[in-house]
Design an enzyme around this catalytic site. Structure first.
Site, PDB file in Angstrom:
ATOM      1  N   GLY A  48       0.853  -1.189   0.000  1.00 45.91           N
ATOM      2  CA  GLY A  48       0.000   0.000   0.000  1.00 45.91           C
ATOM      3  C   GLY A  48       0.882   1.229   0.000  1.00 45.91           C
ATOM      4  CB  THR A  49       0.103   4.843  -0.312  1.00 45.35           C
ATOM      5  OG1 THR A  49      -1.016   4.851   0.588  1.00 45.35           O
ATOM      6  CG2 THR A  49      -0.358   4.772  -1.749  1.00 45.35           C
ATOM      7  N   GLY A  53      -1.913   1.782   6.585  1.00 43.14           N
ATOM      8  CA  GLY A  53      -2.158   0.856   7.697  1.00 43.14           C
ATOM      9  C   GLY A  53      -1.283  -0.386   7.696  1.00 43.14           C
ATOM     10  CB  SER A  55       3.191  -0.026  10.816  1.00 41.99           C
ATOM     11  OG  SER A  55       4.211   0.328   9.933  1.00 41.99           O
ATOM     12  CD  GLU A 135       8.804   1.088   7.152  1.00 43.62           C
ATOM     13  OE1 GLU A 135       8.744   1.278   5.920  1.00 43.62           O
ATOM     14  OE2 GLU A 135       8.258   1.845   7.964  1.00 43.62           O
ATOM     15  CB  ALA A 136       8.525  -5.711   2.992  1.00 45.83           C
TER      16      ALA A 136
HETATM   17  N1  ADP Z   1      -6.377   9.308  15.165  1.00 43.14           N
HETATM   18  C1  ADP Z   1      -6.626   8.296  14.328  1.00 43.14           C
HETATM   19  N2  ADP Z   1      -7.803   7.673  14.332  1.00 43.14           N
HETATM   20  C2  ADP Z   1      -8.065   6.645  13.483  1.00 43.14           C
HETATM   21  N3  ADP Z   1      -7.182   6.174  12.609  1.00 43.14           N
HETATM   22  C3  ADP Z   1      -5.997   6.776  12.549  1.00 43.14           C
HETATM   23  C4  ADP Z   1      -5.633   7.857  13.402  1.00 43.14           C
HETATM   24  N4  ADP Z   1      -4.379   8.227  13.122  1.00 43.14           N
HETATM   25  C5  ADP Z   1      -3.971   7.408  12.129  1.00 43.14           C
HETATM   26  N5  ADP Z   1      -4.952   6.538  11.788  1.00 43.14           N
HETATM   27  C6  ADP Z   1      -4.932   5.475  10.764  1.00 43.14           C
HETATM   28  O1  ADP Z   1      -3.638   4.948  10.696  1.00 43.14           O
HETATM   29  C7  ADP Z   1      -3.317   4.732   9.332  1.00 43.14           C
HETATM   30  C8  ADP Z   1      -1.821   4.715   9.210  1.00 43.14           C
HETATM   31  O2  ADP Z   1      -1.379   3.534   9.836  1.00 43.14           O
HETATM   32  P1  ADP Z   1       0.122   3.038   9.738  1.00 43.14           P
HETATM   33  O3  ADP Z   1       0.074   1.627  10.187  1.00 43.14           O
HETATM   34  O4  ADP Z   1       1.022   3.950  10.478  1.00 43.14           O
HETATM   35  O5  ADP Z   1       0.370   3.134   8.167  1.00 43.14           O
HETATM   36  P2  ADP Z   1       1.599   2.683   7.279  1.00 43.14           P
HETATM   37  O6  ADP Z   1       2.429   1.704   8.076  1.00 43.14           O
HETATM   38  O7  ADP Z   1       0.983   2.072   6.059  1.00 43.14           O
HETATM   39  O8  ADP Z   1       2.350   3.923   6.946  1.00 43.14           O
HETATM   40  C9  ADP Z   1      -4.002   5.866   8.611  1.00 43.14           C
HETATM   41  O9  ADP Z   1      -4.342   5.536   7.284  1.00 43.14           O
HETATM   42  C10 ADP Z   1      -5.287   6.000   9.390  1.00 43.14           C
HETATM   43  O10 ADP Z   1      -6.265   5.121   8.864  1.00 43.14           O
HETATM   44  C1  LIG Z   2       7.979   6.816  -0.933  1.00 43.55           C
HETATM   45  C2  LIG Z   2       9.285   6.612  -0.226  1.00 43.55           C
HETATM   46  C3  LIG Z   2       9.305   6.419   1.137  1.00 43.55           C
HETATM   47  N1  LIG Z   2      10.485   6.246   1.774  1.00 43.55           N
HETATM   48  C4  LIG Z   2      10.495   6.036   3.228  1.00 43.55           C
HETATM   49  C5  LIG Z   2       9.760   7.035   4.061  1.00 43.55           C
HETATM   50  C6  LIG Z   2       9.358   6.237   5.279  1.00 43.55           C
HETATM   51  O1  LIG Z   2      10.442   6.265   6.198  1.00 43.55           O
HETATM   52  C7  LIG Z   2       9.175   4.822   4.734  1.00 43.55           C
HETATM   53  C8  LIG Z   2       7.732   4.416   4.554  1.00 43.55           C
HETATM   54  O2  LIG Z   2       7.111   4.290   5.808  1.00 43.55           O
HETATM   55  P1  LIG Z   2       5.556   3.903   6.001  1.00 43.55           P
HETATM   56  O3  LIG Z   2       5.580   3.031   7.208  1.00 43.55           O
HETATM   57  O4  LIG Z   2       5.088   3.193   4.770  1.00 43.55           O
HETATM   58  O5  LIG Z   2       4.819   5.177   6.216  1.00 43.55           O
HETATM   59  O6  LIG Z   2       9.822   4.817   3.473  1.00 43.55           O
HETATM   60  C9  LIG Z   2      11.676   6.238   1.060  1.00 43.55           C
HETATM   61  O7  LIG Z   2      12.757   6.062   1.630  1.00 43.55           O
HETATM   62  N2  LIG Z   2      11.653   6.424  -0.281  1.00 43.55           N
HETATM   63  C10 LIG Z   2      10.506   6.615  -0.954  1.00 43.55           C
HETATM   64  O8  LIG Z   2      10.538   6.771  -2.202  1.00 43.55           O
END
Ligand code: ADP
Ligand SMILES: Cc1cn([C@H]2C[C@H](O)[C@@H](COP(=O)(O)O)O2)c(=O)[nH]c1=O
Length: 273
Positions: A48-49, A53, A55, A135-136
């Site tokens: 995902g982006t 979600g 993590s 962070e795969a």
């Molecule tokens: N205060 C909040 N209430 C509900 N959901 C939240 C809140 N803050 C963040 N989120 C949810 O957490 C998601 C990000 O989760 P995270 O696991 O950190 O994402 P990723 O690892 O993909 O970057 C957001 O898309 C949102 O749905």
């Molecule tokens: C797009 C992109 C991201 N990164 C880094 C930035 C963050 O530290 C992680 C992604 O963390 P998340 O848990 O998915 O929010 O990746 C990068 O180094 N290079 C990129 O192009």
């Protein structure tokens, strides 16, 4: 018998295990004679982006497996908070820090020896029967292959969570390898949104608020609202690096917000050239 003890045809994967180093390799065409591990274990890749979600789900899967007494590890590489998997929902857990060049077969495999392997088994609470890898996209391609060997030869379940594309809109090299090797590939169902309301499909990198398309592939950073003010906000050569989630159209245009004056196109020549 617990799920992870069932090998293909009901054999124990440990009884018929073959060291990862002896398998023919992923360059070989066709099945290897040594690839007869668990029929149950899988290599799963969830993508995902940023902010979709990943993590959070990694933490949930690890929690649920642990809660049922399964022994395994949560692993990460270059997480913003270092040495742990952290969700923006506020949950975090200690994790094995995967470093470049680390041989995951030698650290996570059932026959693994040495202090690192012992530390991992202590953290896992026993032999490693599953790996949840966050962070795969940052893993070495070889490490993806080592995890695939652990699935096939030792019945270890692997759940990997990573980004599909970089700020340049290209697959991360490790992501390409996950997609090539995974038994299952799934897109996260939480839709991160672009500022325009469309589903966000792209991760933009902003330097001092302006989108860029060129630079180092790996720059650890965060997304707003926590990004700009958070301690984790990354400084690079005295410039502030943040990330923004955009739909393809706005990623291509470099439009990072609704105001054309402040969220303007910086350079779009890269995508046209
Ligand atoms: N205060 C909040 N209430 C509900 N959901 C939240 C809140 N803050 C963040 N989120 C949810 O957490 C998601 C990000 O989760 P995270 O696991 O950190 O994402 P990723 O690892 O993909 O970057 C957001 O898309 C949102 O749905
Ligand atoms: C797009 C992109 C991201 N990164 C880094 C930035 C963050 O530290 C992680 C992604 O963390 P998340 O848990 O998915 O929010 O990746 C990068 O180094 N290079 C990129 O192009």
């Amino acid at each position: 018998m617990p799920m992870h003890h069932l090998g293909r045809c009901g054999h124990s994967p440990h009884a018929e295990s073959v060291s990862a180093g002896t398998v023919g390799g992923f360059g070989a065409v066709g099945p290897s004679a040594a690839n007869y591990g668990s029929a149950v274990a899988k290599l799963r890749f969830f993508f995902g982006t940023m902010g979709s979600g990943k993590s959070t789900q990694a933490l949930q899967i690890h929690h649920n497996l642990r809660a049922r007494g399964l022994t395994g590890v949560l692993a990460t590489k270059l997480d913003r908070s270092g040495g742990q998997v952290s969700s923006r929902l506020g949950v975090a857990a200690e994790a094995l820090e995967v470093t470049p060049g680390m041989d995951l077969g030698a650290v996570l495999g059932p026959d693994a020896e040495g202090s690192a392997a012992r530390a991992v088994r202590r953290q896992a609470g026993g032999p490693v029967t599953y790996v949840v890898a966050d962070e795969a996209q940052f893993y070495d391609e070889t490490q993806v292959e080592q995890l695939a060997h652990l699935v096939d030869d030792h019945g270890v379940d692997v759940y990997a969570f990573g980004l599909l594309t970089s700020f340049q809109g290209r697959l991360f090299p490790a992501t390409a390898r996950w997609l090539e090797l995974a038994d299952e590939r799934s897109e996260l169902q939480v839709e991160a949104r672009c500022w325009c309301g469309a589903r966000a499909t792209h991760n933009a990198r902003l330097i001092d608020g302006r989108q860029i398309y060129e630079g180092d592939l790996l720059v650890v950073g965060d997304t707003p609202p926590s990004g700009p003010d958070a301690q984790t906000s990354m400084e690079l050569d005295e410039h502030r690096v943040t990330y923004e989630l955009l739909c393809r159209s706005h990623w291509v245009q470099g439009r990072t917000g609704p105001d054309p004056e402040t969220h303007h196109l910086v350079r779009n020549e890269r995508i046209d050239s």
